[in-house]
Design an enzyme around this catalytic site. Structure first.
Site, short mmCIF file in Angstrom:
data_model
loop_
_atom_site.label_atom_id
_atom_site.label_comp_id
_atom_site.label_asym_id
_atom_site.label_seq_id
_atom_site.Cartn_x
_atom_site.Cartn_y
_atom_site.Cartn_z
N HIS A 1 0.84 -1.21 0.00
CA HIS A 1 0.00 0.00 0.00
C HIS A 1 0.87 1.25 0.00
O HIS A 1 0.68 2.16 -0.83
CB HIS A 1 -0.91 -0.01 1.23
CG HIS A 1 -1.74 1.22 1.40
ND1 HIS A 1 -3.10 1.24 1.18
CD2 HIS A 1 -1.42 2.48 1.78
CE1 HIS A 1 -3.57 2.46 1.39
NE2 HIS A 1 -2.57 3.23 1.78
N GLU A 2 1.82 1.33 0.92
CA GLU A 2 2.66 2.52 1.03
C GLU A 2 3.62 2.65 -0.15
O GLU A 2 3.83 3.75 -0.67
CB GLU A 2 3.42 2.50 2.35
CG GLU A 2 2.54 2.62 3.58
CD GLU A 2 1.72 3.90 3.60
OE1 GLU A 2 2.18 4.91 3.03
OE2 GLU A 2 0.61 3.88 4.15
N HIS B 1 1.96 4.24 -3.14
CA HIS B 1 1.87 5.70 -3.11
C HIS B 1 3.16 6.33 -3.65
O HIS B 1 3.13 7.24 -4.48
CB HIS B 1 1.66 6.19 -1.67
CG HIS B 1 0.27 6.01 -1.16
ND1 HIS B 1 -0.84 6.41 -1.86
CD2 HIS B 1 -0.19 5.49 0.01
CE1 HIS B 1 -1.93 6.14 -1.15
NE2 HIS B 1 -1.56 5.57 -0.02
#
Length: 220
Positions: free
Chosen positions: A24-25, A28
């Site tokens: 997820h991170e 980004h």
């Protein structure tokens, strides 16, 4: 609610959770780099190394607190990836794509875990460890996806909403950000997020994933 604290149960949940948070991170940071800002890349945050993304409060303390207080659902967050939105080629639009990258990565992971679960079932593999891990992978990723889409900054949903709103309203929403964490925690512990946001959206995404993997069953 998690009631099994055995080493096996911890492994079943920890492995997909670590993947869910890490990817997820990293997503980004990857999206930001592609759209013009390499801040996260320079700081080593576009990586699948979990240690770079773990937040002591959001990744460890908060989920543990929810477990100990008997919360019917669990969520957490990682160390936010730094993004210089002013460096993006089209800051207002590109900020939406950067924010969507994290939840999008969780949706893809949930879909992959669902496919793994279906394949295990079709191959008649009865090992509970793998089937439960696949199920946990779906649920953790759906939980992170839905929670992060809640439209209050600094959550991804808040950044998406800010990018969609006109400038004046977007600035007004941004003023909430210093208090966003406390607002979200208050709504979570009063059950508002769980009942009015997490549950209905989780059911929707689970339905969507089920619809996407259903054709796989027709191939066997």
């Amino acid at each position: 609610m998690i009631t099994d604290y055995s080493i096996q149960a911890i492994a079943i949940n920890a492995i997909p959770l670590i993947f869910a948070i890490t990817i997820h991170e990293a997503a980004h940071g990857y999206a930001a780099r592609k759209l013009g800002d390499n801040t996260a890349y320079v700081l080593g945050r576009v990586t699948l190394n979990p240690a770079k993304h773990i937040d002591p409060v959001g990744t460890i303390l908060l989920p543990l607190l929810l477990i100990l207080t008997g919360s019917p659902f669990l969520f957490g967050y990682a160390k936010p990836v730094p993004v210089r939105f002013d460096r993006l080629r089209n800051p207002k639009i590109d900020s939406i794509w950067v924010a969507l990258a994290g939840p999008g990565a969780n949706f893809i992971q949930a879909l992959v875990w669902a496919i793994i679960w279906v394949l295990l079932k079709l191959m008649d593999i009865q090992e509970p460890f793998f089937t439960k891990m696949a199920q946990a992978g779906v649920m953790w990723n759906i939980g992170l996806l839905v929670f992060n889409l809640f439209p209050i900054p600094p959550l991804d949903g808040g950044r998406i909403l800010a990018g969609l709103l006109p400038a004046r309203q977007s600035i007004a929403l941004g003023k909430i950000e210093p208090w966003g964490f406390f607002i979200v925690m208050g709504l979570a512990f009063t059950g508002i997020i769980g009942g009015l946001w997490m549950e209905p959206l989780s059911h929707f995404f689970l339905w969507l994933i089920n619809a996407l993997v259903s054709p796989l069953l027709m191939l066997f």
